[in-house]
Design an enzyme around this catalytic site. Structure first.
Site, PDB file in Angstrom:
ATOM      1  N   ASN A   9       0.868  -1.181   0.000  1.00 10.59           N
ATOM      2  CA  ASN A   9       0.000   0.000   0.000  1.00 10.59           C
ATOM      3  C   ASN A   9       0.908   1.234   0.000  1.00 10.59           C
ATOM      4  OD1 ASN A   9      -1.801   2.038   0.529  1.00 10.59           O
ATOM      5  ND2 ASN A   9      -2.365   1.324   2.588  1.00 10.59           N
ATOM      6  N   TRP A  10       1.011   1.857  -1.159  1.00 13.13           N
ATOM      7  CA  TRP A  10       1.946   2.989  -1.285  1.00 13.13           C
ATOM      8  C   TRP A  10       1.381   4.279  -0.685  1.00 13.13           C
ATOM      9  CZ3 TRP A  10       4.093   2.435  -7.050  1.00 13.13           C
ATOM     10  CH2 TRP A  10       4.782   1.227  -7.143  1.00 13.13           C
ATOM     11  N   LYS A  11       0.127   4.253  -0.297  1.00 11.10           N
ATOM     12  CA  LYS A  11      -0.523   5.436   0.303  1.00 11.10           C
ATOM     13  C   LYS A  11      -0.284   6.677  -0.560  1.00 11.10           C
ATOM     14  CE  LYS A  11      -0.334   3.264   4.800  1.00 11.10           C
ATOM     15  NZ  LYS A  11      -0.325   3.391   6.240  1.00 11.10           N
ATOM     16  N   HIS A  95      -9.740   1.268   4.626  1.00 14.23           N
ATOM     17  CA  HIS A  95      -8.494   1.417   5.392  1.00 14.23           C
ATOM     18  C   HIS A  95      -8.765   2.307   6.607  1.00 14.23           C
ATOM     19  CE1 HIS A  95      -4.437   2.538   6.504  1.00 14.23           C
ATOM     20  NE2 HIS A  95      -4.031   1.479   5.836  1.00 14.23           N
ATOM     21  N   GLU A  97      -7.180   4.624   7.880  1.00 15.53           N
ATOM     22  CA  GLU A  97      -6.950   6.058   7.648  1.00 15.53           C
ATOM     23  C   GLU A  97      -8.197   6.695   7.049  1.00 15.53           C
ATOM     24  OE1 GLU A  97      -3.303   5.545   5.473  1.00 15.53           O
ATOM     25  OE2 GLU A  97      -2.287   4.984   7.335  1.00 15.53           O
ATOM     26  N   GLU A 167      -5.737  -5.019  10.328  1.00 15.66           N
ATOM     27  CA  GLU A 167      -4.701  -4.019  10.588  1.00 15.66           C
ATOM     28  C   GLU A 167      -5.018  -3.291  11.898  1.00 15.66           C
ATOM     29  OE1 GLU A 167      -2.618  -2.722   6.717  1.00 15.66           O
ATOM     30  OE2 GLU A 167      -4.417  -1.526   6.896  1.00 15.66           O
ATOM     31  N   GLY A 173       2.024   2.200  10.840  1.00 12.69           N
ATOM     32  CA  GLY A 173       2.970   3.315  10.722  1.00 12.69           C
ATOM     33  C   GLY A 173       3.651   3.689  12.023  1.00 12.69           C
ATOM     34  N   SER A 213       2.967  -2.162  10.353  1.00 15.05           N
ATOM     35  CA  SER A 213       4.414  -2.216  10.591  1.00 15.05           C
ATOM     36  C   SER A 213       5.031  -3.569  10.238  1.00 15.05           C
ATOM     37  CB  SER A 213       4.740  -1.842  12.033  1.00 15.05           C
ATOM     38  OG  SER A 213       4.361  -0.492  12.282  1.00 15.05           O
ATOM     39  N   GLY A 234       2.698  -1.182   4.337  1.00 16.46           N
ATOM     40  CA  GLY A 234       2.742   0.239   4.011  1.00 16.46           C
ATOM     41  C   GLY A 234       4.181   0.697   3.803  1.00 16.46           C
ATOM     42  N   GLY A 235       4.755   1.261   4.841  1.00 16.19           N
ATOM     43  CA  GLY A 235       6.089   1.865   4.753  1.00 16.19           C
ATOM     44  C   GLY A 235       7.136   1.003   4.055  1.00 16.19           C
TER      45      GLY A 235
END
Ligand code: PGA
Length: 251
Positions: A9-11, A95, A97, A167, A173, A213, A234-235
């Site tokens: 997930n490149w956000k 998601h 977010e 998640e 994150g 994470s 993600g990251g």
């Protein structure tokens, strides 16, 4: 047997040229992988670029959101039909977010899941509790509500086509990951919920990803758990070497 899925997930990251370079780096290094499904979710504006860069590779492309209608007077929105046309095969839905920043409700999320299925796309339905909910012993209630709310009115055959991503919000994150046991407990509970909404066979075949994470140094333990069928990353999906290592988790 559930085939693992590793999803990046490149956000809201990466320009067009950066997206192209990241996709090309992954395509160069992951072309031989056949025992794991892989996908990446760039921003809307980079979808076509990334689809082109991944042409001929086993890596699929997903969107990070969609609108729950296919066409019409919905200024500023993007539909599953158009995402499918642009080369996507999946959409990340609900998601945390978006639930938190954009107040997405289970009702809206359920509509998105159904619109995706109608367009032949795989919905990746995200669920997860906040730290406060976990500390208040509300985790199971929250997960049950999100699973049921997201999948309501779906037939067992439709549920079969959905991927769930657990998640925990406190792990996204933050660098704090759920322990292997915490994640396994949540996944096993979620699978039980899916069984209640469909049947034993469909629940046994449903892929449940862990996200929050996930890194090269914790992926092996997480994916060794019975009910963890992959990761939503993600990251660490923004760095070629980290994502490659995650795809090459210990089998
Ligand atoms: P993270 O994000 O790996 O950076 O924690 C995961 C996600 O939000 O999907």
């Amino acid at each position: 047997m559930r085939k693992p899925l590793i999803a990046g997930n490149w956000k809201l990251h990466k320009t067009l040229s950066e997206s192209r370079a990241l996709a090309a780096g992954l395509a160069d290094n992951l072309s031989d992988v056949t025992d794991v499904d892989i996908l990446v979710a760039p921003v809307f504006t980079a979808i076509s670029t990334v689809v082109d860069a991944l042409q001929g590779s086993p890596i699929a492309v997903a969107a990070q959101n969609c609108y729950p209608q296919q066409t019409g007077a919905y200024t500023g929105e993007v539909s599953p039909l158009l995402l499918q046309d642009a080369g996507c095969s999946a959409v990340i839905i609900g998601h945390s977010e978006r639930r938190q920043l954009l107040n997405e409700t289970n009702t809206l999320i359920n509509q998105k899941v159904r619109t995706c299925l109608d367009a032949g796309l795989t919905p990746i339905l995200c669920i997860g509790e906040t730290l406060e909910q976990r500390n208040n012993d509300e985790m199971l209630e929250v997960l049950a509500d999100q699973v049921t709310g997201g999948l309501i009115d779906l037939t067992p055959e439709q549920i079969q086509r959905v991927v769930i991503a657990y998640e925990p919000v406190w792990a996204i994150g933050t660098g704090v990951t759920a322990t292997d046991d915490q994640a396994q407990d949540a996944h096993s509970f979620i699978r039980g919920m899916i069984q209640g909404l469909s049947n034993q066979e469909i629940a046994a075949g449903c892929r449940i990803l862990y996200g929050g994470s996930v890194k090269p140094d914790n992926v092996d333990g997480l994916l060794a758990q019975d009910d963890i069928d992959g990761a939503l990353v993600g990251g660490a999906s923004l760095k070629v070497e980290d994502f490659i290592r995650i795809v090459h988790f210990k089998r």
